[in-house]
Design a protein around this motif. Structure first.
Motif: not given
Ligand code: G4P
Length: 287
Positions: A1-2, A57-63, A85-89, A130-136
């Motif tokens: 979301m932007t 500190l999210n997306k630490n898998d990329l940092a 953390i890495d919320a996605a995983n 886009n910082v990963g709130k919904s994912t978390l």
């Molecule tokens: P928001 O609610 O804060 O707006 O963020 P949201 O959870 O929608 O996450 C935004 C994007 O960041 C998503 O990718 C999500 O998969 C990715 N993301 C969230 N947490 C992590 C993480 O810890 N590591 C990595 N590498 N990515 C993360 P997207 O491109 O919008 O969708 P998709 O890639 O899942 O298809």
């Protein structure tokens, strides 16, 4: 979301967070581990008004893990506990509850002393888009929660998500705006995908990224893209463009006549960076 933020949106976002704050005990502030300060709301201390806070500190898998460790130290010095953390995983997501409990331990002790059975801690996740709130939230809930967000016209009572028996999490996060005024902050937000790259010129964002990488991850560029010599003068744009061209050539961004398509090369650089294909890269340091 932007979201395109205008003063009215910011006032509304702030009001919505202030409403939620009335219901909660502890704030979980989500930042991007690659750019912790640039992904931070400039008024966050004022908005959160001293609520106990855990920084994630999210997306630490990329940092870059070494830089992230420096950031954890930096936040500790500011009196803020921070957890990468890495919320996605789901990496380190299980450590959130014990850390939140530490922040609320004194209240629980007081309640127990008074003979009151402590209720579950109420927590709210806040952060920029886009910082990963919904994912978390989905990770903590253990299932996919419908993302209704705070859209105008969507009226919905506040729902709580149970995280074990000891924490209740608000199902809609607090959305904060980033600090756009600073051009370098804008570059970092665009490079990491926090704001749409179209808001800035893609080649400027790619050039910014390459400059940063030459400075801090030079060996990685040389190895990965077969670039022999790296520019020593960081302000020498021509030399930086040569590095971009070398990357473009290596990744097949060639137009007829064998010239490198710099627009295409820029897109490749940004996509590779965001996908972690250039390795674990942090674009901001605390020192
Ligand atoms: P928001 O609610 O804060 O707006 O963020 P949201 O959870 O929608 O996450 C935004 C994007 O960041 C998503 O990718 C999500 O998969 C990715 N993301 C969230 N947490 C992590 C993480 O810890 N590591 C990595 N590498 N990515 C993360 P997207 O491109 O919008 O969708 P998709 O890639 O899942 O298809």
């Amino acid at each position: 979301m932007t979201i395109q933020w205008f003063p009215g949106h910011m006032t509304k976002a702030r009001r919505q967070i202030e409403e939620k704050l009335k219901l909660i005990d502890v704030v979980i502030e989500l930042l991007d581990a690659r750019i912790p300060l640039s992904s931070r709301n400039p008024m966050v201390d004022e908005i959160l008004k001293g609520k106990p806070r855990l920084v994630l500190l999210n997306k630490n898998d990329l940092a870059d893990p070494q830089v992230t460790a420096e950031w954890v130290k930096y936040f500790a010095e500011q009196g803020l506990p921070a957890l990468p953390i890495d919320a996605a995983n789901g990496t380190h997501v299980k450590e959130i509850l014990p850390r939140v409990k530490q922040l609320w331990a004194h209240k629980i002790e007081t309640m127990l002393r008074k003979g009151i059975n402590p209720r579950a801690i109420r927590a709210l996740i806040v952060g920029i888009p886009n910082v990963g709130k919904s994912t978390l939230i989905n990770q903590l809930a253990g299932k996919k929660i419908a993302a209704t967000g705070d859209k105008p016209g969507v009226t919905k009572g506040q729902q709580w998500i149970k995280v074990g028996t000891e924490m209740d999490l608000l199902d809609t996060p607090g959305i904060l705006w980033p600090k756009f005024e600073d051009q370098m902050v804008g570059m970092r937000l665009a490079a990491t995908g926090a704001i749409k790259e179209e808001l800035l010129h893609l080649d400027d964002v790619a050039l910014f990224t390459i400059k940063y990488m030459v400075q801090h991850y030079g060996a990685g560029i040389q190895e990965r893209f077969g670039v022999q010599e790296l520019p020593e003068d960081m302000e020498n744009i021509q030399e930086m463009v040569k590095v971009m061209e070398a990357i473009g050539r290596k990744r097949g961004a060639i137009v007829s006549g064998g010239k490198v398509d710099l627009d295409k090369a820029s897109l490749i650089i940004i996509r590779d960076l965001r996908a972690g294909k250039m390795g674990r890269i942090s674009l901001e340091r605390p020192f």
